[in-house]
Design a protein around this motif. Structure first.
Motif, PDB file in Angstrom:
ATOM      1  N   TYR A   1       0.766  -1.497   0.040  1.00 46.61           N
ATOM      2  CA  TYR A   1      -0.105  -0.097   0.242  1.00 46.61           C
ATOM      3  C   TYR A   1       0.900   1.302  -0.791  1.00 46.61           C
ATOM      4  O   TYR A   1       0.650   2.206  -1.070  1.00 46.61           O
ATOM      5  N   TYR A   2       1.894   1.295   1.106  1.00 45.94           N
ATOM      6  CA  TYR A   2       2.794   2.484   1.167  1.00 45.94           C
ATOM      7  C   TYR A   2       3.810   2.527  -0.542  1.00 45.94           C
ATOM      8  O   TYR A   2       4.039   3.362  -1.051  1.00 45.94           O
ATOM      9  N   ALA A   3       3.866   1.735  -0.514  1.00 44.43           N
ATOM     10  CA  ALA A   3       4.350   1.856  -1.897  1.00 44.43           C
ATOM     11  C   ALA A   3       3.950   2.106  -3.404  1.00 44.43           C
ATOM     12  O   ALA A   3       4.223   3.151  -4.132  1.00 44.43           O
ATOM     13  N   SER A   4       2.428   1.777  -2.977  1.00 43.04           N
ATOM     14  CA  SER A   4       1.579   2.189  -4.263  1.00 43.04           C
ATOM     15  C   SER A   4       1.294   3.630  -4.324  1.00 43.04           C
ATOM     16  O   SER A   4       1.506   4.371  -4.980  1.00 43.04           O
ATOM     17  N   VAL A   5       1.243   4.241  -2.952  1.00 42.92           N
ATOM     18  CA  VAL A   5       0.758   5.173  -2.481  1.00 42.92           C
ATOM     19  C   VAL A   5       2.695   6.509  -2.929  1.00 42.92           C
ATOM     20  O   VAL A   5       1.991   7.513  -3.602  1.00 42.92           O
ATOM     21  N   ILE A   6       3.475   6.618  -2.297  1.00 39.62           N
ATOM     22  CA  ILE A   6       4.649   6.486  -2.977  1.00 39.62           C
ATOM     23  C   ILE A   6       5.137   6.786  -4.324  1.00 39.62           C
ATOM     24  O   ILE A   6       5.291   7.886  -5.049  1.00 39.62           O
ATOM     25  N   TYR A   7       5.000   5.857  -5.050  1.00 41.21           N
ATOM     26  CA  TYR A   7       5.381   5.930  -6.706  1.00 41.21           C
ATOM     27  C   TYR A   7       4.197   6.589  -6.664  1.00 41.21           C
ATOM     28  O   TYR A   7       4.816   7.330  -7.943  1.00 41.21           O
ATOM     29  N   HIS A   8       2.510   7.094  -6.417  1.00 35.82           N
ATOM     30  CA  HIS A   8       1.319   7.877  -7.467  1.00 35.82           C
ATOM     31  C   HIS A   8       2.262   8.718  -6.460  1.00 35.82           C
ATOM     32  O   HIS A   8       1.905   9.963  -8.062  1.00 35.82           O
ATOM     33  N   CYS A   9       2.610   9.430  -5.933  1.00 36.38           N
ATOM     34  CA  CYS A   9       3.221  10.896  -5.485  1.00 36.38           C
ATOM     35  C   CYS A   9       4.512  11.308  -6.332  1.00 36.38           C
ATOM     36  O   CYS A   9       4.454  12.421  -6.898  1.00 36.38           O
ATOM     37  N   LEU A  10       5.869  10.223  -6.977  1.00 36.42           N
ATOM     38  CA  LEU A  10       6.447  10.046  -7.999  1.00 36.42           C
ATOM     39  C   LEU A  10       5.767  10.150  -9.028  1.00 36.42           C
ATOM     40  O   LEU A  10       6.484  11.374  -9.477  1.00 36.42           O
ATOM     41  N   PHE A  11       4.828   9.764  -8.953  1.00 35.68           N
ATOM     42  CA  PHE A  11       4.829   9.992 -10.804  1.00 35.68           C
ATOM     43  C   PHE A  11       4.044  11.364 -10.761  1.00 35.68           C
ATOM     44  O   PHE A  11       3.875  12.363 -12.153  1.00 35.68           O
ATOM     45  N   LEU A  12       3.258  12.134  -9.900  1.00 38.54           N
ATOM     46  CA  LEU A  12       2.552  13.143  -9.382  1.00 38.54           C
ATOM     47  C   LEU A  12       4.180  14.187 -10.118  1.00 38.54           C
ATOM     48  O   LEU A  12       3.950  15.102 -10.792  1.00 38.54           O
ATOM     49  N   LEU A  13       4.989  14.005  -9.383  1.00 39.71           N
ATOM     50  CA  LEU A  13       5.695  14.967  -9.413  1.00 39.71           C
ATOM     51  C   LEU A  13       6.175  14.404 -10.845  1.00 39.71           C
ATOM     52  O   LEU A  13       7.091  16.337 -11.542  1.00 39.71           O
ATOM     53  N   THR A  14       6.711  13.530 -11.850  1.00 40.54           N
ATOM     54  CA  THR A  14       7.116  13.350 -12.814  1.00 40.54           C
ATOM     55  C   THR A  14       6.033  14.130 -13.718  1.00 40.54           C
ATOM     56  O   THR A  14       6.599  14.635 -14.828  1.00 40.54           O
ATOM     57  N   GLY A  15       5.202  14.071 -13.588  1.00 43.85           N
ATOM     58  CA  GLY A  15       4.288  14.533 -14.020  1.00 43.85           C
ATOM     59  C   GLY A  15       3.928  16.300 -14.560  1.00 43.85           C
ATOM     60  O   GLY A  15       4.251  16.838 -15.336  1.00 43.85           O
ATOM     61  N   ILE A  16       4.407  16.768 -13.265  1.00 45.49           N
ATOM     62  CA  ILE A  16       4.900  18.124 -13.029  1.00 45.49           C
ATOM     63  C   ILE A  16       6.030  18.904 -14.386  1.00 45.49           C
ATOM     64  O   ILE A  16       5.481  19.925 -14.683  1.00 45.49           O
ATOM     65  N   LEU A  17       7.397  17.515 -14.140  1.00 46.51           N
ATOM     66  CA  LEU A  17       8.043  18.357 -15.099  1.00 46.51           C
ATOM     67  C   LEU A  17       8.142  18.053 -16.337  1.00 46.51           C
ATOM     68  O   LEU A  17       8.539  18.259 -17.274  1.00 46.51           O
ATOM     69  N   ILE A  18       6.662  16.902 -16.329  1.00 43.10           N
ATOM     70  CA  ILE A  18       7.176  16.245 -18.472  1.00 43.10           C
ATOM     71  C   ILE A  18       6.064  17.201 -18.893  1.00 43.10           C
ATOM     72  O   ILE A  18       5.436  17.663 -19.702  1.00 43.10           O
ATOM     73  N   PHE A  19       4.607  16.935 -18.254  1.00 44.36           N
ATOM     74  CA  PHE A  19       3.451  16.774 -18.832  1.00 44.36           C
ATOM     75  C   PHE A  19       2.503  18.040 -17.585  1.00 44.36           C
ATOM     76  O   PHE A  19       1.511  17.164 -16.911  1.00 44.36           O
ATOM     77  N   PRO A  20       3.167  18.635 -17.417  1.00 47.97           N
ATOM     78  CA  PRO A  20       2.614  20.058 -16.741  1.00 47.97           C
ATOM     79  C   PRO A  20       0.690  20.316 -16.449  1.00 47.97           C
ATOM     80  O   PRO A  20       0.042  20.074 -16.011  1.00 47.97           O
ATOM     81  N   SER A  21       0.404  19.950 -17.796  1.00 50.37           N
ATOM     82  CA  SER A  21      -0.941  20.069 -18.457  1.00 50.37           C
ATOM     83  C   SER A  21      -2.005  18.870 -17.592  1.00 50.37           C
ATOM     84  O   SER A  21      -3.141  19.300 -17.408  1.00 50.37           O
ATOM     85  N   LEU A  22      -1.540  17.755 -17.469  1.00 52.42           N
ATOM     86  CA  LEU A  22      -1.597  16.493 -16.111  1.00 52.42           C
ATOM     87  C   LEU A  22      -2.367  16.323 -15.048  1.00 52.42           C
ATOM     88  O   LEU A  22      -2.410  15.513 -14.902  1.00 52.42           O
ATOM     89  N   VAL A  23      -1.786  17.745 -14.825  1.00 48.54           N
ATOM     90  CA  VAL A  23      -1.036  17.524 -13.355  1.00 48.54           C
ATOM     91  C   VAL A  23      -2.622  17.174 -12.801  1.00 48.54           C
ATOM     92  O   VAL A  23      -2.625  15.935 -11.313  1.00 48.54           O
ATOM     93  N   PHE A  24      -4.118  17.164 -12.346  1.00 47.25           N
ATOM     94  CA  PHE A  24      -5.195  17.400 -12.222  1.00 47.25           C
ATOM     95  C   PHE A  24      -5.792  15.275 -12.312  1.00 47.25           C
ATOM     96  O   PHE A  24      -6.324  15.045 -11.296  1.00 47.25           O
ATOM     97  N   PRO A  25      -5.486  15.273 -13.362  1.00 48.63           N
ATOM     98  CA  PRO A  25      -5.891  14.124 -13.261  1.00 48.63           C
ATOM     99  C   PRO A  25      -4.986  12.596 -13.108  1.00 48.63           C
ATOM    100  O   PRO A  25      -5.408  11.938 -12.225  1.00 48.63           O
ATOM    101  N   LEU A  26      -3.559  13.801 -12.788  1.00 51.48           N
ATOM    102  CA  LEU A  26      -2.937  12.212 -12.096  1.00 51.48           C
ATOM    103  C   LEU A  26      -3.257  12.744 -10.141  1.00 51.48           C
ATOM    104  O   LEU A  26      -2.751  11.610  -9.475  1.00 51.48           O
ATOM    105  N   LEU A  27      -3.296  13.825  -9.613  1.00 51.69           N
ATOM    106  CA  LEU A  27      -3.505  13.796  -8.685  1.00 51.69           C
ATOM    107  C   LEU A  27      -5.455  12.560  -8.492  1.00 51.69           C
ATOM    108  O   LEU A  27      -5.370  12.725  -6.981  1.00 51.69           O
ATOM    109  N   ILE A  28      -5.959  12.913  -9.200  1.00 53.99           N
ATOM    110  CA  ILE A  28      -7.124  11.685  -9.078  1.00 53.99           C
ATOM    111  C   ILE A  28      -6.468  10.246  -8.681  1.00 53.99           C
ATOM    112  O   ILE A  28      -7.148   9.632  -7.968  1.00 53.99           O
ATOM    113  N   LEU A  29      -5.544   9.977  -9.595  1.00 61.05           N
ATOM    114  CA  LEU A  29      -4.538   9.339  -9.587  1.00 61.05           C
ATOM    115  C   LEU A  29      -4.232   9.035  -8.560  1.00 61.05           C
ATOM    116  O   LEU A  29      -4.361   7.415  -7.524  1.00 61.05           O
TER     117      LEU A  29
END
Length: 224
Positions: free
Chosen positions: A159-187
């Motif tokens: 569970y914690y690995a999944s949550v941490i992964y999705h936090c890193l996914f969000l940070l990656t999204g901010i750098l690579i595709f910032p326009s998609l931050v909102f759907p990544l927050l939902i994920l």
């Protein structure tokens, strides 16, 4: 995983008639490989010989047609062979639910984005690469998240690995595709909240269709 990378590849290029036989070919390849892996896992090829023959006969004319029309598609197929070898290994060892096998399968499916993009006459390979990264990160996170609901639902480390992964996914999204931050927050909210509920495997699968559609629409509306 079968459809979303295909649609993203079309979104980054143009939808053409050739995409129709390509998708049919891709679907038949999936069905053929699924049966083949079942045979490797069970060592009972007598049970899957007929569907292998049916899918193989249906597949052959589409492969011939596509190779004749676009011979360079063979290079994309060669890229997929090492990943398919990994799937064969885990099927042989009857360990198909291993996370590395999931990752290999996800890479295999996401790679389809590139031949679709090429067929559609796409020219911005940087965009195609970004969408490939997006699709891979999304499905890899989904594989981890689903384990926290089904097979690893009582394992807090997953569970914690999944949550941490999705936090890193969000940070990656901010750098690579910032326009998609909102759907990544939902994920991220999905990964953090749903495993703590009593959601069933069936509803989880149904919701993943919704999340995939959400991501695709977000790419069409916000990314381009």
């Amino acid at each position: 995983m079968l459809i979303l990378p295909f649609l993203l590849g079309m979104a980054a290029s143009r939808a053409l008639f050739l995409h129709i036989p390509l998708f049919i070919c891709w679907l038949l390849i999936y069905l053929f490989i699924f049966q083949l892996l079942q045979g490797v896992r069970t060592r009972r090829f007598d049970r899957i010989l007929k569907p292998l023959q049916v899918y193989g006969l249906l597949l052959l004319p589409f492969i011939i047609y596509l190779v004749v029309v676009e011979p360079r598609l063979l290079w994309f197929a060669l890229l997929a062979l090492p990943l398919f070898a990994v799937n064969l290994y885990y099927a042989r060892t009857k360990n198909e639910r291993a996370l590395l096998n999931d990752i290999s399968g996800i890479l295999l499916f996401c790679l389809m984005l590139f031949p679709v993009f090429y067929i559609g006459g796409g020219t911005n390979w940087e965009t195609a690469a970004e969408l490939f990264i997006l699709a891979f990160l999304y499905f890899a996170g989904t594989a981890l998240y689903v384990k926290t609901i089904i097979r690893e639902k009582n394992n807090p480390q997953y569970y914690y690995a999944s949550v941490i992964y999705h936090c890193l996914f969000l940070l990656t999204g901010i750098l690579i595709f910032p326009s998609l931050v909102f759907p990544l927050l939902i994920l991220l909210a999905r990964a953090a909240g749903l495993p703590r509920t009593k959601i069933t495997a069936k509803r989880t699968g149904m919701l993943e269709i919704v999340f995939s559609v959400m991501l695709y629409i977000s790419v069409i509306v916000l990314y381009f």
